[in-house]
Write a protein that holds these residues in place. Structure first.
Motif, PDB file in Angstrom:
ATOM      1  N   LEU A 134       7.963  -2.016   6.738  1.00  0.00           N
ATOM      2  CA  LEU A 134       7.997  -1.161   5.557  1.00  0.00           C
ATOM      3  C   LEU A 134       6.903  -0.108   5.637  1.00  0.00           C
ATOM      4  O   LEU A 134       5.849  -0.333   6.240  1.00  0.00           O
ATOM      5  CB  LEU A 134       7.800  -1.990   4.281  1.00  0.00           C
ATOM      6  N   SER A 135       7.154   1.055   5.035  1.00  0.00           N
ATOM      7  CA  SER A 135       6.134   2.099   4.939  1.00  0.00           C
ATOM      8  C   SER A 135       5.238   1.821   3.744  1.00  0.00           C
ATOM      9  O   SER A 135       5.672   1.233   2.748  1.00  0.00           O
ATOM     10  CB  SER A 135       6.789   3.469   4.777  1.00  0.00           C
ATOM     11  N   VAL A 136       3.988   2.255   3.849  1.00  0.00           N
ATOM     12  CA  VAL A 136       3.027   2.121   2.759  1.00  0.00           C
ATOM     13  C   VAL A 136       2.705   3.524   2.257  1.00  0.00           C
ATOM     14  O   VAL A 136       2.363   4.408   3.054  1.00  0.00           O
ATOM     15  CB  VAL A 136       1.739   1.409   3.225  1.00  0.00           C
ATOM     16  N   SER A 137       2.806   3.730   0.965  1.00  0.00           N
ATOM     17  CA  SER A 137       2.536   5.038   0.379  1.00  0.00           C
ATOM     18  C   SER A 137       1.059   5.391   0.485  1.00  0.00           C
ATOM     19  O   SER A 137       0.193   4.517   0.379  1.00  0.00           O
ATOM     20  CB  SER A 137       2.969   5.047  -1.087  1.00  0.00           C
ATOM     21  N   SER A 138       0.770   6.672   0.669  1.00  0.00           N
ATOM     22  CA  SER A 138      -0.628   7.126   0.751  1.00  0.00           C
ATOM     23  C   SER A 138      -1.344   6.977  -0.578  1.00  0.00           C
ATOM     24  O   SER A 138      -2.570   7.054  -0.642  1.00  0.00           O
ATOM     25  CB  SER A 138      -0.679   8.589   1.198  1.00  0.00           C
ATOM     26  N   SER A 139      -0.579   6.750  -1.663  1.00  0.00           N
ATOM     27  CA  SER A 139      -1.196   6.569  -2.984  1.00  0.00           C
ATOM     28  C   SER A 139      -1.505   5.104  -3.287  1.00  0.00           C
ATOM     29  O   SER A 139      -2.070   4.781  -4.329  1.00  0.00           O
ATOM     30  CB  SER A 139      -0.273   7.130  -4.084  1.00  0.00           C
ATOM     31  N   THR A 140      -1.121   4.209  -2.346  1.00  0.00           N
ATOM     32  CA  THR A 140      -1.394   2.786  -2.538  1.00  0.00           C
ATOM     33  C   THR A 140      -2.899   2.535  -2.523  1.00  0.00           C
ATOM     34  O   THR A 140      -3.604   3.089  -1.681  1.00  0.00           O
ATOM     35  CB  THR A 140      -0.730   1.955  -1.419  1.00  0.00           C
ATOM     36  N   PRO A 141      -3.423   1.729  -3.447  1.00  0.00           N
ATOM     37  CA  PRO A 141      -4.867   1.443  -3.460  1.00  0.00           C
ATOM     38  C   PRO A 141      -5.338   0.904  -2.109  1.00  0.00           C
ATOM     39  O   PRO A 141      -4.662   0.107  -1.474  1.00  0.00           O
ATOM     40  CB  PRO A 141      -5.014   0.384  -4.557  1.00  0.00           C
ATOM     41  N   ILE A 142      -6.510   1.350  -1.690  1.00  0.00           N
ATOM     42  CA  ILE A 142      -7.068   0.942  -0.399  1.00  0.00           C
ATOM     43  C   ILE A 142      -7.531  -0.506  -0.456  1.00  0.00           C
ATOM     44  O   ILE A 142      -8.174  -0.927  -1.404  1.00  0.00           O
ATOM     45  CB  ILE A 142      -8.255   1.847  -0.032  1.00  0.00           C
ATOM     46  N   GLU A 143      -7.168  -1.258   0.556  1.00  0.00           N
ATOM     47  CA  GLU A 143      -7.600  -2.654   0.647  1.00  0.00           C
ATOM     48  C   GLU A 143      -7.805  -3.004   2.102  1.00  0.00           C
ATOM     49  O   GLU A 143      -6.921  -2.773   2.927  1.00  0.00           O
ATOM     50  CB  GLU A 143      -6.538  -3.570   0.035  1.00  0.00           C
TER      51      GLU A 143
ATOM     52  N   LEU B 282      -7.677   8.208   7.704  1.00  0.00           N
ATOM     53  CA  LEU B 282      -6.838   7.203   8.349  1.00  0.00           C
ATOM     54  C   LEU B 282      -6.670   6.011   7.414  1.00  0.00           C
ATOM     55  O   LEU B 282      -7.610   5.246   7.194  1.00  0.00           O
ATOM     56  CB  LEU B 282      -7.453   6.772   9.685  1.00  0.00           C
ATOM     57  N   ARG B 283      -5.471   5.875   6.862  1.00  0.00           N
ATOM     58  CA  ARG B 283      -5.180   4.810   5.907  1.00  0.00           C
ATOM     59  C   ARG B 283      -4.009   3.977   6.406  1.00  0.00           C
ATOM     60  O   ARG B 283      -3.169   4.451   7.162  1.00  0.00           O
ATOM     61  CB  ARG B 283      -4.803   5.407   4.549  1.00  0.00           C
ATOM     62  N   VAL B 284      -3.961   2.727   5.958  1.00  0.00           N
ATOM     63  CA  VAL B 284      -2.811   1.874   6.255  1.00  0.00           C
ATOM     64  C   VAL B 284      -1.535   2.597   5.806  1.00  0.00           C
ATOM     65  O   VAL B 284      -1.457   3.100   4.683  1.00  0.00           O
ATOM     66  CB  VAL B 284      -2.942   0.516   5.523  1.00  0.00           C
ATOM     67  N   ASN B 285      -0.560   2.676   6.718  1.00  0.00           N
ATOM     68  CA  ASN B 285       0.696   3.346   6.362  1.00  0.00           C
ATOM     69  C   ASN B 285       1.935   2.526   6.694  1.00  0.00           C
ATOM     70  O   ASN B 285       3.057   2.969   6.452  1.00  0.00           O
ATOM     71  CB  ASN B 285       0.776   4.739   7.003  1.00  0.00           C
TER      72      ASN B 285
ATOM     73  N   ALA C 249      -2.826  -9.191  10.277  1.00  0.00           N
ATOM     74  CA  ALA C 249      -2.049  -8.181  11.001  1.00  0.00           C
ATOM     75  C   ALA C 249      -0.807  -7.732  10.237  1.00  0.00           C
ATOM     76  O   ALA C 249       0.078  -7.096  10.809  1.00  0.00           O
ATOM     77  CB  ALA C 249      -1.645  -8.736  12.369  1.00  0.00           C
ATOM     78  N   LYS C 250      -0.745  -8.036   8.942  1.00  0.00           N
ATOM     79  CA  LYS C 250       0.438  -7.679   8.153  1.00  0.00           C
ATOM     80  C   LYS C 250       0.448  -6.225   7.709  1.00  0.00           C
ATOM     81  O   LYS C 250       1.473  -5.709   7.272  1.00  0.00           O
ATOM     82  CB  LYS C 250       0.556  -8.609   6.937  1.00  0.00           C
ATOM     83  N   LYS C 251      -0.715  -5.547   7.795  1.00  0.00           N
ATOM     84  CA  LYS C 251      -0.799  -4.128   7.458  1.00  0.00           C
ATOM     85  C   LYS C 251      -1.571  -3.423   8.556  1.00  0.00           C
ATOM     86  O   LYS C 251      -2.499  -3.998   9.126  1.00  0.00           O
ATOM     87  CB  LYS C 251      -1.531  -3.921   6.121  1.00  0.00           C
TER      88      LYS C 251
END
Length: 233
Positions: A213-222, A201-204, A139-141
C-alpha cells in the motif's frame, strides 16, 4: 515501542538502507521461489549525512541450495559463500541484534529505505513464508527511494532505476553492481544528495495483510519500532 522522530528537519535520526540479493534464474521463471542470499544494511546518519556503519551477512538458501550460473555471475556471490553461511532466521537475528546495538527504535528514530518495493513486499515477504516466520514489524513501512526521487525531481518512472538516478545526479556507480552492500551504499549516496537538496525523505509505502500500500505524505510521521525477532507462524 515506537521512537518518535525528534529531528524536525529530517524526520528520522537514522535511515537503514537495505538492498537484498536473492536466488534467481535467467528469464525470470514465474514459478521460481526467490530466497535471500545477501542481507546488507547501510546506516545513514541524517544529521551528519554520513554512512556511520554497515552490516552484511550472506544467507544459505534452502529450496534451491545450488546457485545458478546466472545468479553467481549477476551477484558475484559464489556457491562457497552461501554454503558456509547461516540460514535466514539466524541472519535475521544477527541483523536485529546489530540494529539493537545501534539503539534504533529505542534511543534513536529510524526508517527503512529501499530501492523500489520488491525488497520488503516480495523478497522479505517470501523469505518469511519459506521459514514460517511472521513478517517483522520493523519492516512493515519503508521509504521507496524510487518513488521519492521521481516525485522530488519530477522524473518519470523510467528514470528512477539505480543507474539512472546516479547518472542524473552526476554520479558514477561505486563498486560492483548487484552486490547488495555496494548497491545499498550507492542508494545511500542518492539519499544523501536528496537530503542535501531539501527533500523530506518520508515513509511512502507499507505492507498490510500481505498487500503493498502507498502511504500519504500527509500521514503523521512515526519511526519504525525497535526491531524484534518475529515469532513462528
Amino acid at each position: 515501542m515506537h521512537k518518535q522522530p525528534t529531528n524536525g528537519e529530517n524526520y528520522y535520526d537514522y535511515i537503514c538502507i537495505i538492498d537484498f540479493e536473492a536466488t534467481c534464474e535467467e528469464g525470470n521463471q514465474p514459478e521460481f521461489t526467490h530466497e535471500i542470499i545477501e542481507f546488507p544494511i547501510v546506516l545513514l546518519n541524517t544529521r551528519t549525512l554520513e554512512i556511520e556503519d554497515t552490516f552484511q551477512r550472506y544467507v544459505k538458501p534452502e529450496i534451491n541450495p545450488r546457485l545458478s550460473e546466472f545468479c553467481i555471475n549477476l551477484t558475484g556471490i559464489s556457491q562457497a559463500l552461501v554454503d558456509k553461511a547461516d540460514d535466514f532466521p539466524k541472519v535475521l537475528q544477527h541483523a536485529i541484534e546489530w540494529m539493537e546495538q545501534k539503539e534504533l527504535g529505542s534511543k534513536y528514530s529510524y526508517s527503512i529505505l529501499t530501492d523500489g518495493s520488491w525488497d520488503m513486499s516480495k523478497f522479505l515477504n517470501i523469505q518469511c513464508r519459506v521459514n514460517r516466520l511472521r513478517y517483522p514489524s520493523f519492516a512493515k513501512k519503508w521509504i521507496n527511494i524510487r518513488k521519492a526521487y521521481g516525485n522530488f525531481y519530477k522524473m518519470p518512472r523510467s528514470q528512477t532505476k539505480l543507474s539512472s538516478m546516479l547518472e542524473n545526479l552526476g554520479m558514477d556507480y561505486d563498486g560492483r553492481p548487484h552486490s547488495g552492500l555496494d548497491d545499498s551504499k550507492n542508494i545511500a549516496r542518492i539519499a544523501i544528495r536528496m537530503l542535501q537538496d531539501g527533500c523530506e525523505l518520508r515513509v511512502n509505502e507499507r505492507l498490510h495483510g500481505g498487500l503493498l500500500l502507498s502511504v500519504s505524505s500527509s500521514t503523521p510521521i512515526e519511526g519504525a519500532p525497535a526491531p524484534q525477532m518475529p515469532k513462528l507462524r
